[in-house]
Design a protein around this motif. Structure first.
Motif, mmCIF file in Angstrom:
data_model
loop_
_atom_site.group_PDB
_atom_site.id
_atom_site.type_symbol
_atom_site.label_atom_id
_atom_site.label_comp_id
_atom_site.label_asym_id
_atom_site.label_seq_id
_atom_site.Cartn_x
_atom_site.Cartn_y
_atom_site.Cartn_z
ATOM 1 N N HIS A 84 -28.766 -8.143 16.441
ATOM 2 C CA HIS A 84 -28.282 -8.623 17.970
ATOM 3 C C HIS A 84 -27.930 -7.739 17.723
ATOM 4 N N GLN A 85 -27.372 -6.430 17.989
ATOM 5 C CA GLN A 85 -27.067 -5.350 18.192
ATOM 6 C C GLN A 85 -26.800 -3.825 17.999
ATOM 7 N N GLY A 86 -27.229 -4.252 16.664
ATOM 8 C CA GLY A 86 -28.092 -2.624 16.321
ATOM 9 C C GLY A 86 -26.998 -2.430 15.122
ATOM 10 N N CYS A 87 -25.933 -3.352 14.951
ATOM 11 C CA CYS A 87 -25.319 -2.530 13.877
ATOM 12 C C CYS A 87 -25.475 -2.148 12.345
ATOM 13 N N ILE A 97 -26.967 -11.502 3.546
ATOM 14 C CA ILE A 97 -26.891 -10.172 3.893
ATOM 15 C C ILE A 97 -26.116 -9.826 5.346
ATOM 16 N N GLU A 98 -24.761 -9.709 5.441
ATOM 17 C CA GLU A 98 -23.954 -9.891 6.856
ATOM 18 C C GLU A 98 -23.274 -8.452 7.432
ATOM 19 N N CYS A 99 -23.833 -8.726 8.595
ATOM 20 C CA CYS A 99 -23.069 -7.972 9.540
ATOM 21 C C CYS A 99 -22.023 -8.073 9.692
ATOM 22 N N ALA A 100 -21.160 -6.888 9.340
ATOM 23 C CA ALA A 100 -19.518 -6.979 9.970
ATOM 24 C C ALA A 100 -19.247 -6.654 11.634
ATOM 25 N N CYS A 101 -20.427 -6.507 12.465
ATOM 26 C CA CYS A 101 -19.958 -6.041 13.016
ATOM 27 C C CYS A 101 -19.367 -7.849 14.218
ATOM 28 N N GLY A 103 -20.532 -10.378 12.789
ATOM 29 C CA GLY A 103 -20.370 -11.497 11.495
ATOM 30 C C GLY A 103 -21.627 -12.661 11.217
ATOM 31 N N SER A 104 -22.924 -12.250 11.833
ATOM 32 C CA SER A 104 -24.736 -12.333 11.865
ATOM 33 C C SER A 104 -24.554 -12.565 10.073
ATOM 34 N N GLY A 105 -25.260 -13.194 9.560
ATOM 35 C CA GLY A 105 -25.901 -13.430 8.650
ATOM 36 C C GLY A 105 -27.865 -13.741 8.001
ATOM 37 N N PHE A 106 -28.227 -13.186 7.374
ATOM 38 C CA PHE A 106 -29.253 -13.126 7.237
ATOM 39 C C PHE A 106 -30.179 -14.027 5.461
ATOM 40 N N SER A 107 -30.450 -13.981 5.480
ATOM 41 C CA SER A 107 -31.423 -15.036 4.317
ATOM 42 C C SER A 107 -31.646 -14.169 3.208
ATOM 43 N N ARG A 115 -26.477 -16.951 10.192
ATOM 44 C CA ARG A 115 -25.477 -17.377 11.175
ATOM 45 C C ARG A 115 -25.470 -16.417 12.049
ATOM 46 N N GLY A 116 -25.663 -17.242 13.239
ATOM 47 C CA GLY A 116 -25.319 -16.137 14.215
ATOM 48 C C GLY A 116 -24.403 -15.561 14.719
ATOM 49 N N PRO A 117 -23.686 -14.299 15.582
ATOM 50 C CA PRO A 117 -25.039 -14.974 16.933
ATOM 51 C C PRO A 117 -26.162 -14.327 17.238
ATOM 52 N N ALA A 118 -26.990 -13.025 15.836
ATOM 53 C CA ALA A 118 -28.269 -13.064 15.716
ATOM 54 C C ALA A 118 -29.338 -14.061 15.622
ATOM 55 N N ARG A 119 -30.334 -14.232 15.912
ATOM 56 C CA ARG A 119 -31.308 -15.071 15.629
ATOM 57 C C ARG A 119 -32.995 -14.497 15.847
ATOM 58 N N LYS A 120 -33.172 -13.419 15.821
ATOM 59 C CA LYS A 120 -34.011 -12.684 14.660
ATOM 60 C C LYS A 120 -34.029 -12.318 13.487
ATOM 61 N N PRO A 121 -34.919 -12.786 12.549
ATOM 62 C CA PRO A 121 -34.006 -12.273 11.366
ATOM 63 C C PRO A 121 -34.886 -10.983 11.511
ATOM 64 N N LEU A 122 -33.954 -10.236 10.120
ATOM 65 C CA LEU A 122 -34.482 -8.170 9.122
ATOM 66 C C LEU A 122 -35.489 -8.377 9.932
ATOM 67 N N SER A 123 -35.827 -7.009 10.120
ATOM 68 C CA SER A 123 -37.168 -6.641 10.166
ATOM 69 C C SER A 123 -37.835 -6.089 8.627
ATOM 70 N N PRO A 124 -39.035 -6.978 7.926
ATOM 71 C CA PRO A 124 -39.952 -6.570 6.720
ATOM 72 C C PRO A 124 -40.052 -5.290 6.878
ATOM 73 N N ARG A 125 -39.825 -5.378 5.937
ATOM 74 C CA ARG A 125 -40.406 -3.102 5.233
ATOM 75 C C ARG A 125 -41.418 -3.128 4.278
ATOM 76 N N THR A 126 -42.406 -2.425 4.633
ATOM 77 C CA THR A 126 -43.543 -2.624 3.103
ATOM 78 C C THR A 126 -42.890 -1.628 2.619
ATOM 79 N N PHE A 127 -43.288 -2.414 0.998
ATOM 80 C CA PHE A 127 -42.875 -1.013 -0.581
ATOM 81 C C PHE A 127 -44.218 -1.876 -1.056
#
Length: 137
Positions: A84-87, A97-101, A103-107, A115-127
């Motif tokens: 959403h804004q890089g927090c 997974i919650e962003c305190a800036c 209130g966005s939430g991610f699975s 949960r918005g305001p973010a509309r895009k997912p968190l970027s996956p990381r390779t492991f």
């Protein structure tokens, strides 16, 4: 012999302003080259598997990383930066997974925005999992 009328320090006798500036520029360039990222990849993050709770996750802010385990043995890794804004995300609880800036939430399962305001997912990381560690690249 040092000329007393010369205001330059003894170590610079014979130095010109130009030679001092060129020498300083070479030193700065050499230092920057040695400290730059260059082509070397950063060291992978190594996370003990036992640190990641089943049904939850852990945030590793210094590695910009969130590692989750939605079900036993099902490991996922995402960037900890909210799209959403890089927090940095702040916590993992109740399957999100919650962003305190803002209130966005991610699975915790796929990083999708639940949960918005973010509309895009968190970027996956390779492991990979090596022994009892999650090695994130």
């Amino acid at each position: 012999m040092i000329d007393a009328s010369d205001s330059r320090p003894p170590s610079c006798v014979g130095c010109t302003r130009r030679s001092v500036l060129v020498g300083a520029a070479v030193a700065v360039a050499a230092t920057a080259a040695g400290c730059g990222r260059g082509d070397a990849e950063p060291a992978p993050a190594r996370i003990p598997l036992a640190e990641v709770p089943v049904g939850g996750g852990r945030i590793y802010p210094h590695q910009d990383l969130v590692v989750t385990q939605p079900a036993a043995g099902d490991i996922r890794a995402f960037s900890a930066t909210c799209p959403h804004q890089g927090c940095l995300v702040a916590r993992v609880r109740d399957g999100a997974i919650e962003c305190a800036c803002h209130g966005s939430g991610f699975s915790i399962s796929d990083g999708s925005a639940v949960r918005g305001p973010a509309r895009k997912p968190l970027s996956p990381r390779t492991f990979v999992i090596e022994a009892a560690e999650i090695v994130v690249r």
